[in-house]
Scaffold this motif. Structure first.
Motif, PDB file in Angstrom:
ATOM      1  N   ALA A 102      34.780  63.287  23.775  1.00  0.00           N
ATOM      2  CA  ALA A 102      35.092  62.908  22.395  1.00  0.00           C
ATOM      3  C   ALA A 102      36.593  62.691  22.204  1.00  0.00           C
ATOM      4  O   ALA A 102      37.000  61.818  21.432  1.00  0.00           O
ATOM      5  CB  ALA A 102      34.585  63.973  21.429  1.00  0.00           C
ATOM      6  N   GLY A 103      37.413  63.446  22.907  1.00  0.00           N
ATOM      7  CA  GLY A 103      38.851  63.234  22.839  1.00  0.00           C
ATOM      8  C   GLY A 103      39.251  61.869  23.377  1.00  0.00           C
ATOM      9  O   GLY A 103      40.088  61.177  22.789  1.00  0.00           O
ATOM     10  N   VAL A 104      38.631  61.472  24.477  1.00  0.00           N
ATOM     11  CA  VAL A 104      38.905  60.145  25.031  1.00  0.00           C
ATOM     12  C   VAL A 104      38.419  59.062  24.066  1.00  0.00           C
ATOM     13  O   VAL A 104      39.109  58.066  23.816  1.00  0.00           O
ATOM     14  CB  VAL A 104      38.261  59.994  26.424  1.00  0.00           C
ATOM     15  N   VAL A 105      37.234  59.266  23.495  1.00  0.00           N
ATOM     16  CA  VAL A 105      36.692  58.300  22.536  1.00  0.00           C
ATOM     17  C   VAL A 105      37.616  58.173  21.327  1.00  0.00           C
ATOM     18  O   VAL A 105      37.890  57.065  20.850  1.00  0.00           O
ATOM     19  CB  VAL A 105      35.257  58.696  22.115  1.00  0.00           C
ATOM     20  N   LEU A 106      38.122  59.289  20.835  1.00  0.00           N
ATOM     21  CA  LEU A 106      39.027  59.245  19.685  1.00  0.00           C
ATOM     22  C   LEU A 106      40.299  58.477  20.022  1.00  0.00           C
ATOM     23  O   LEU A 106      40.790  57.696  19.206  1.00  0.00           O
ATOM     24  CB  LEU A 106      39.364  60.654  19.197  1.00  0.00           C
ATOM     25  N   ALA A 107      40.834  58.668  21.208  1.00  0.00           N
ATOM     26  CA  ALA A 107      42.031  57.922  21.607  1.00  0.00           C
ATOM     27  C   ALA A 107      41.750  56.419  21.657  1.00  0.00           C
ATOM     28  O   ALA A 107      42.567  55.606  21.210  1.00  0.00           O
ATOM     29  CB  ALA A 107      42.539  58.423  22.955  1.00  0.00           C
ATOM     30  N   VAL A 108      40.597  56.053  22.163  1.00  0.00           N
ATOM     31  CA  VAL A 108      40.223  54.632  22.211  1.00  0.00           C
ATOM     32  C   VAL A 108      40.036  54.085  20.790  1.00  0.00           C
ATOM     33  O   VAL A 108      40.449  52.957  20.488  1.00  0.00           O
ATOM     34  CB  VAL A 108      38.950  54.435  23.060  1.00  0.00           C
ATOM     35  N   LEU A 109      39.443  54.881  19.917  1.00  0.00           N
ATOM     36  CA  LEU A 109      39.279  54.453  18.528  1.00  0.00           C
ATOM     37  C   LEU A 109      40.634  54.244  17.846  1.00  0.00           C
ATOM     38  O   LEU A 109      40.773  53.357  17.005  1.00  0.00           O
ATOM     39  CB  LEU A 109      38.453  55.475  17.747  1.00  0.00           C
ATOM     40  N   GLN A 110      41.622  55.036  18.213  1.00  0.00           N
ATOM     41  CA  GLN A 110      42.961  54.866  17.644  1.00  0.00           C
ATOM     42  C   GLN A 110      43.562  53.526  18.060  1.00  0.00           C
ATOM     43  O   GLN A 110      44.163  52.823  17.240  1.00  0.00           O
ATOM     44  CB  GLN A 110      43.882  56.008  18.067  1.00  0.00           C
ATOM     45  N   VAL A 111      43.386  53.182  19.311  1.00  0.00           N
ATOM     46  CA  VAL A 111      43.887  51.891  19.788  1.00  0.00           C
ATOM     47  C   VAL A 111      43.172  50.757  19.062  1.00  0.00           C
ATOM     48  O   VAL A 111      43.781  49.774  18.633  1.00  0.00           O
ATOM     49  CB  VAL A 111      43.714  51.765  21.316  1.00  0.00           C
ATOM     50  N   ARG A 112      41.866  50.923  18.889  1.00  0.00           N
ATOM     51  CA  ARG A 112      41.086  49.891  18.190  1.00  0.00           C
ATOM     52  C   ARG A 112      41.501  49.780  16.718  1.00  0.00           C
ATOM     53  O   ARG A 112      41.581  48.673  16.173  1.00  0.00           O
ATOM     54  CB  ARG A 112      39.603  50.207  18.319  1.00  0.00           C
ATOM     55  N   LEU A 113      41.778  50.905  16.060  1.00  0.00           N
ATOM     56  CA  LEU A 113      42.255  50.860  14.676  1.00  0.00           C
ATOM     57  C   LEU A 113      43.562  50.083  14.579  1.00  0.00           C
ATOM     58  O   LEU A 113      43.757  49.297  13.646  1.00  0.00           O
ATOM     59  CB  LEU A 113      42.453  52.278  14.138  1.00  0.00           C
ATOM     60  N   TYR A 114      44.438  50.313  15.512  1.00  0.00           N
ATOM     61  CA  TYR A 114      45.711  49.582  15.542  1.00  0.00           C
ATOM     62  C   TYR A 114      45.465  48.084  15.681  1.00  0.00           C
ATOM     63  O   TYR A 114      46.112  47.282  15.007  1.00  0.00           O
ATOM     64  CB  TYR A 114      46.573  50.125  16.686  1.00  0.00           C
ATOM     65  N   ASP A 115      44.527  47.724  16.556  1.00  0.00           N
ATOM     66  CA  ASP A 115      44.207  46.306  16.750  1.00  0.00           C
ATOM     67  C   ASP A 115      43.580  45.701  15.495  1.00  0.00           C
ATOM     68  O   ASP A 115      43.888  44.565  15.121  1.00  0.00           O
ATOM     69  CB  ASP A 115      43.241  46.122  17.915  1.00  0.00           C
ATOM     70  N   ILE A 116      42.687  46.425  14.862  1.00  0.00           N
ATOM     71  CA  ILE A 116      42.022  45.922  13.659  1.00  0.00           C
ATOM     72  C   ILE A 116      43.033  45.683  12.548  1.00  0.00           C
ATOM     73  O   ILE A 116      42.947  44.704  11.809  1.00  0.00           O
ATOM     74  CB  ILE A 116      40.920  46.886  13.196  1.00  0.00           C
ATOM     75  N   TRP A 117      43.995  46.584  12.419  1.00  0.00           N
ATOM     76  CA  TRP A 117      44.986  46.445  11.345  1.00  0.00           C
ATOM     77  C   TRP A 117      45.868  45.221  11.570  1.00  0.00           C
ATOM     78  O   TRP A 117      46.385  44.648  10.623  1.00  0.00           O
ATOM     79  CB  TRP A 117      45.818  47.703  11.227  1.00  0.00           C
ATOM     80  N   GLY A 118      46.029  44.859  12.811  1.00  0.00           N
ATOM     81  CA  GLY A 118      46.855  43.672  13.095  1.00  0.00           C
ATOM     82  C   GLY A 118      48.031  43.970  13.976  1.00  0.00           C
ATOM     83  O   GLY A 118      49.045  43.270  13.944  1.00  0.00           O
ATOM     84  N   GLY A 119      47.920  45.011  14.791  1.00  0.00           N
ATOM     85  CA  GLY A 119      49.032  45.403  15.654  1.00  0.00           C
ATOM     86  C   GLY A 119      49.208  44.533  16.845  1.00  0.00           C
ATOM     87  O   GLY A 119      48.492  43.630  17.166  1.00  0.00           O
TER      88      GLY A 119
END
Length: 119
Positions: A102-119
């Protein structure tokens, strides 16, 4: 999106994953200290959820759509608490593996959130 918070949350999630992965390697279940780590990283995810909702309320828009952004925010907030509860039910090394994953999944979700926002 508040990038420093995203980075801190991702790094904390990876550190928690490494810590619980080490416990699983040593054939240990999650202990109280691990669950405190889950709570701390979950608190970071909650802060990020609040910051994301506030940004949306102020009129800022994610590049890839509001619905998917909110879905990822909620998913990243619920990821670790769900794994923490599962690890309490499974008091073997597999509980530690669950939290580490779950920790690895959360880290991947953080990267995806950054991408979704427009990073």
């Amino acid at each position: 999106m508040f990038v420093p918070l995203t980075v801190v949350t991702a790094v904390a999630a990876l550190l928690l994953a490494a810590w619980c992965g080490w416990a699983a390697y040593r054939d240990q279940p999650t202990k109280d200290w691990h669950l405190i780590g889950v709570a701390v990283v979950s608190l970071l995810a909650l802060v990020q959820l609040v910051v994301g909702v506030v940004q949306l309320a102020r009129g800022e828009k994610p590049e890839q759509g509001t619905t998917i952004f909110v879905s990822y925010l909620v998913g990243s907030f619920l990821c670790l608490p769900a794994a923490g509860f599962l690890s309490l039910a499974e008091r073997t090394r597999w509980g530690s593996v669950t939290v580490a994953a779950a920790g690895v999944v959360l880290a991947v979700l953080q990267v995806r959130l950054y991408d979704i926002w427009g990073g």
